[in-house]
Motif scaffolding. Structure first.
Motif, PDB file in Angstrom:
ATOM      1  N   ILE A  60       0.855  -1.192   0.000  1.00 38.88           N
ATOM      2  CA  ILE A  60       0.000   0.000   0.000  1.00 38.88           C
ATOM      3  C   ILE A  60       0.888   1.238   0.000  1.00 38.88           C
ATOM      4  O   ILE A  60       1.842   1.334   0.788  1.00 38.88           O
ATOM      5  CB  ILE A  60      -0.928   0.011   1.237  1.00 38.88           C
ATOM      6  N   ASN A  61       0.561   2.202  -0.852  1.00 43.08           N
ATOM      7  CA  ASN A  61       1.461   3.342  -1.055  1.00 43.08           C
ATOM      8  C   ASN A  61       1.068   4.607  -0.309  1.00 43.08           C
ATOM      9  O   ASN A  61       1.662   5.660  -0.547  1.00 43.08           O
ATOM     10  CB  ASN A  61       1.556   3.654  -2.552  1.00 43.08           C
ATOM     11  N   TYR A  62       0.109   4.529   0.581  1.00 44.94           N
ATOM     12  CA  TYR A  62      -0.288   5.724   1.321  1.00 44.94           C
ATOM     13  C   TYR A  62      -0.789   5.303   2.691  1.00 44.94           C
ATOM     14  O   TYR A  62      -1.100   4.137   2.939  1.00 44.94           O
ATOM     15  CB  TYR A  62      -1.390   6.488   0.582  1.00 44.94           C
ATOM     16  N   SER A  63      -0.852   6.259   3.618  1.00 40.77           N
ATOM     17  CA  SER A  63      -1.230   5.942   4.988  1.00 40.77           C
ATOM     18  C   SER A  63      -2.702   5.516   5.070  1.00 40.77           C
ATOM     19  O   SER A  63      -3.510   5.847   4.200  1.00 40.77           O
ATOM     20  CB  SER A  63      -0.989   7.154   5.898  1.00 40.77           C
ATOM     21  N   ILE A  64      -3.020   4.781   6.120  1.00 44.03           N
ATOM     22  CA  ILE A  64      -4.374   4.276   6.333  1.00 44.03           C
ATOM     23  C   ILE A  64      -5.125   5.262   7.223  1.00 44.03           C
ATOM     24  O   ILE A  64      -4.705   5.536   8.345  1.00 44.03           O
ATOM     25  CB  ILE A  64      -4.344   2.886   6.997  1.00 44.03           C
ATOM     26  N   ASP A  65      -6.202   5.781   6.716  1.00 45.56           N
ATOM     27  CA  ASP A  65      -6.968   6.775   7.462  1.00 45.56           C
ATOM     28  C   ASP A  65      -7.525   6.162   8.738  1.00 45.56           C
ATOM     29  O   ASP A  65      -8.221   5.150   8.706  1.00 45.56           O
ATOM     30  CB  ASP A  65      -8.113   7.310   6.594  1.00 45.56           C
ATOM     31  N   SER A  66      -7.185   6.770   9.887  1.00 43.20           N
ATOM     32  CA  SER A  66      -7.726   6.385  11.201  1.00 43.20           C
ATOM     33  C   SER A  66      -7.381   4.946  11.594  1.00 43.20           C
ATOM     34  O   SER A  66      -8.179   4.259  12.232  1.00 43.20           O
ATOM     35  CB  SER A  66      -9.254   6.570  11.231  1.00 43.20           C
ATOM     36  N   TYR A  67      -6.185   4.482  11.214  1.00 44.51           N
ATOM     37  CA  TYR A  67      -5.811   3.123  11.590  1.00 44.51           C
ATOM     38  C   TYR A  67      -5.706   2.983  13.104  1.00 44.51           C
ATOM     39  O   TYR A  67      -5.055   3.789  13.783  1.00 44.51           O
ATOM     40  CB  TYR A  67      -4.478   2.718  10.964  1.00 44.51           C
ATOM     41  N   THR A  68      -6.338   1.951  13.642  1.00 46.78           N
ATOM     42  CA  THR A  68      -6.318   1.668  15.074  1.00 46.78           C
ATOM     43  C   THR A  68      -6.153   0.172  15.291  1.00 46.78           C
ATOM     44  O   THR A  68      -6.994  -0.614  14.851  1.00 46.78           O
ATOM     45  CB  THR A  68      -7.626   2.136  15.758  1.00 46.78           C
ATOM     46  N   PRO A  69      -5.080  -0.271  15.960  1.00 43.04           N
ATOM     47  CA  PRO A  69      -4.940  -1.696  16.277  1.00 43.04           C
ATOM     48  C   PRO A  69      -6.066  -2.152  17.195  1.00 43.04           C
ATOM     49  O   PRO A  69      -6.694  -1.348  17.888  1.00 43.04           O
ATOM     50  CB  PRO A  69      -3.579  -1.762  16.985  1.00 43.04           C
ATOM     51  N   SER A  70      -6.321  -3.467  17.192  1.00 45.48           N
ATOM     52  CA  SER A  70      -7.388  -4.004  18.048  1.00 45.48           C
ATOM     53  C   SER A  70      -7.035  -5.406  18.531  1.00 45.48           C
ATOM     54  O   SER A  70      -6.601  -6.252  17.748  1.00 45.48           O
ATOM     55  CB  SER A  70      -8.719  -4.048  17.290  1.00 45.48           C
ATOM     56  N   TYR A  71      -7.261  -5.636  19.832  1.00 46.46           N
ATOM     57  CA  TYR A  71      -7.084  -6.955  20.426  1.00 46.46           C
ATOM     58  C   TYR A  71      -8.335  -7.819  20.285  1.00 46.46           C
ATOM     59  O   TYR A  71      -8.290  -8.999  20.597  1.00 46.46           O
ATOM     60  CB  TYR A  71      -6.775  -6.817  21.927  1.00 46.46           C
ATOM     61  N   ASN A  72      -9.435  -7.239  19.832  1.00 48.74           N
ATOM     62  CA  ASN A  72     -10.696  -7.979  19.857  1.00 48.74           C
ATOM     63  C   ASN A  72     -11.652  -7.416  18.804  1.00 48.74           C
ATOM     64  O   ASN A  72     -12.647  -6.757  19.121  1.00 48.74           O
ATOM     65  CB  ASN A  72     -11.310  -7.885  21.258  1.00 48.74           C
ATOM     66  N   VAL A  73     -11.354  -7.696  17.545  1.00 46.67           N
ATOM     67  CA  VAL A  73     -12.210  -7.234  16.449  1.00 46.67           C
ATOM     68  C   VAL A  73     -13.463  -8.108  16.431  1.00 46.67           C
ATOM     69  O   VAL A  73     -13.379  -9.334  16.416  1.00 46.67           O
ATOM     70  CB  VAL A  73     -11.482  -7.332  15.107  1.00 46.67           C
ATOM     71  N   ALA A  74     -14.637  -7.465  16.403  1.00 48.09           N
ATOM     72  CA  ALA A  74     -15.908  -8.188  16.517  1.00 48.09           C
ATOM     73  C   ALA A  74     -16.856  -7.814  15.387  1.00 48.09           C
ATOM     74  O   ALA A  74     -16.735  -6.742  14.781  1.00 48.09           O
ATOM     75  CB  ALA A  74     -16.559  -7.880  17.866  1.00 48.09           C
ATOM     76  N   ALA A 121     -17.025  -8.410  23.697  1.00 50.18           N
ATOM     77  CA  ALA A 121     -16.449  -7.574  22.642  1.00 50.18           C
ATOM     78  C   ALA A 121     -15.983  -6.218  23.157  1.00 50.18           C
ATOM     79  O   ALA A 121     -15.108  -5.595  22.543  1.00 50.18           O
ATOM     80  CB  ALA A 121     -17.472  -7.389  21.528  1.00 50.18           C
ATOM     81  N   LYS A 122     -16.544  -5.780  24.287  1.00 51.82           N
ATOM     82  CA  LYS A 122     -16.141  -4.479  24.842  1.00 51.82           C
ATOM     83  C   LYS A 122     -14.727  -4.519  25.403  1.00 51.82           C
ATOM     84  O   LYS A 122     -14.085  -3.478  25.571  1.00 51.82           O
ATOM     85  CB  LYS A 122     -17.122  -4.046  25.932  1.00 51.82           C
ATOM     86  N   ASN A 123     -14.221  -5.716  25.698  1.00 53.58           N
ATOM     87  CA  ASN A 123     -12.869  -5.846  26.240  1.00 53.58           C
ATOM     88  C   ASN A 123     -11.873  -5.822  25.093  1.00 53.58           C
ATOM     89  O   ASN A 123     -11.918  -6.676  24.199  1.00 53.58           O
ATOM     90  CB  ASN A 123     -12.734  -7.136  27.033  1.00 53.58           C
ATOM     91  N   ASN A 124     -10.975  -4.870  25.118  1.00 52.21           N
ATOM     92  CA  ASN A 124     -10.038  -4.687  24.010  1.00 52.21           C
ATOM     93  C   ASN A 124      -8.713  -4.166  24.544  1.00 52.21           C
ATOM     94  O   ASN A 124      -8.388  -2.985  24.427  1.00 52.21           O
ATOM     95  CB  ASN A 124     -10.640  -3.728  22.978  1.00 52.21           C
ATOM     96  N   ASP A 125      -7.958  -5.067  25.150  1.00 50.52           N
ATOM     97  CA  ASP A 125      -6.633  -4.734  25.660  1.00 50.52           C
ATOM     98  C   ASP A 125      -5.799  -6.003  25.691  1.00 50.52           C
ATOM     99  O   ASP A 125      -6.262  -7.080  25.291  1.00 50.52           O
ATOM    100  CB  ASP A 125      -6.707  -4.073  27.039  1.00 50.52           C
ATOM    101  N   SER A 126      -4.582  -5.913  26.156  1.00 42.08           N
ATOM    102  CA  SER A 126      -3.638  -7.023  26.063  1.00 42.08           C
ATOM    103  C   SER A 126      -4.068  -8.257  26.850  1.00 42.08           C
ATOM    104  O   SER A 126      -3.578  -9.364  26.588  1.00 42.08           O
ATOM    105  CB  SER A 126      -2.244  -6.573  26.519  1.00 42.08           C
ATOM    106  N   THR A 127      -4.976  -8.103  27.796  1.00 37.72           N
ATOM    107  CA  THR A 127      -5.479  -9.254  28.543  1.00 37.72           C
ATOM    108  C   THR A 127      -6.110 -10.278  27.601  1.00 37.72           C
ATOM    109  O   THR A 127      -6.079 -11.480  27.861  1.00 37.72           O
ATOM    110  CB  THR A 127      -6.499  -8.812  29.604  1.00 37.72           C
ATOM    111  N   CYS A 128      -6.675  -9.809  26.491  1.00 34.62           N
ATOM    112  CA  CYS A 128      -7.336 -10.701  25.535  1.00 34.62           C
ATOM    113  C   CYS A 128      -6.404 -11.766  24.980  1.00 34.62           C
ATOM    114  O   CYS A 128      -6.841 -12.889  24.697  1.00 34.62           O
ATOM    115  CB  CYS A 128      -7.929  -9.901  24.368  1.00 34.62           C
ATOM    116  N   ILE A 129      -5.137 -11.441  24.800  1.00 34.18           N
ATOM    117  CA  ILE A 129      -4.222 -12.354  24.115  1.00 34.18           C
ATOM    118  C   ILE A 129      -3.245 -13.056  25.056  1.00 34.18           C
ATOM    119  O   ILE A 129      -2.479 -13.912  24.614  1.00 34.18           O
ATOM    120  CB  ILE A 129      -3.424 -11.627  23.011  1.00 34.18           C
TER     121      ILE A 129
END
Length: 222
Positions: free
Chosen positions: A20-34, A209-217
């Protein structure tokens, strides 16, 4: 099936891995994509590959109610070329859905044990997906579904279905900006051999699904 996954790698890694040749708009990592959330996907518009967000849960363009999306987070690859909901999408509306692990729940005598599943050799990978555009008056909604298949030998002890993880050399072919015959797309999906996988138990904390932090993994140690 596939009902939860993670995407934790940084944006620079994703851009490099998928060309991909350009930045991703509003990219946000996630521990728990639902399901129901916006998920990072890649398409090829005929000029270049583009990364952006689609809502997880397919709402076909012909649907009268967007709530149908909650029933269409996955599509069975074995029959997708025969069903009106998906057949036309196989021709042109194919996408990559980017992840670095997924969750599955193994039934036990007492409950269901969540597991985090990763590829053995790749830090990033792509699920085979389909997308569509749904319109309601002046509102446009772009949604997607993840294609699944019968579990391989590794996954059979956890669940009878699994998401299709595309081999690296099949990613560009899957999203090539050409019209693909639905039967040919079906044959491609059925020919795919999934990468070697590894898994570890995680806490039931991930169930919400509301839980989204490193505890998930975090590996569950008993």
């Amino acid at each position: 099936m596939c009902g939860r996954y993670t995407l934790l790698r940084d944006e620079v890694e994703i851009l490099k891995e998928f060309g991909i040749n350009y930045s991703i708009d509003s990219y946000t990592p996630s521990y728990n994509v639902a399901p129901g959330q916006n998920v990072l996907a890649v398409i090829n518009d005929g000029r270049e590959k583009r990364a952006g967000y689609l809502k997880w849960g397919l709402v076909p363009s012909w649907s009268n109610d967007e709530k149908i999306g909650y029933k269409m987070i996955n599509a069975r690859s074995e029959t997708v070329h025969q069903k009106p909901s998906f057949k036309s999408l196989l021709k042109r509306n194919r996408c990559l859905i980017i992840a670095d692990s997924f969750y599955e729940w193994k039934k036990t005598d007492q409950s269901k044990q969540p597991k985090r599943i990763q590829t053995a050799d790749r830090k990033l990978f792509a699920f085979a997906g389909l997308w569509d555009k749904w319109q309601d008056g002046g509102r446009n909604l772009f949604t997607c579904t993840i294609l699944t298949k019968d579990a391989n030998d590794f996954m059979q002890g956890i669940h009878h279905r699994m998401p299709i993880i595309l081999p690296k050399d099949k990613e560009d072919e899957w999203i090539a900006p050409i019209e693909m015959d639905p039967s040919s797309a079906h044959d491609l999906l059925q020919s795919i051999q999934v990468d070697d996988l590894k898994a570890h138990n995680v806490s039931s904390y991930v169930n919400a699904a509301k839980n989204n932090d490193s505890t998930c993994i975090e590996p569950l140690i008993k």
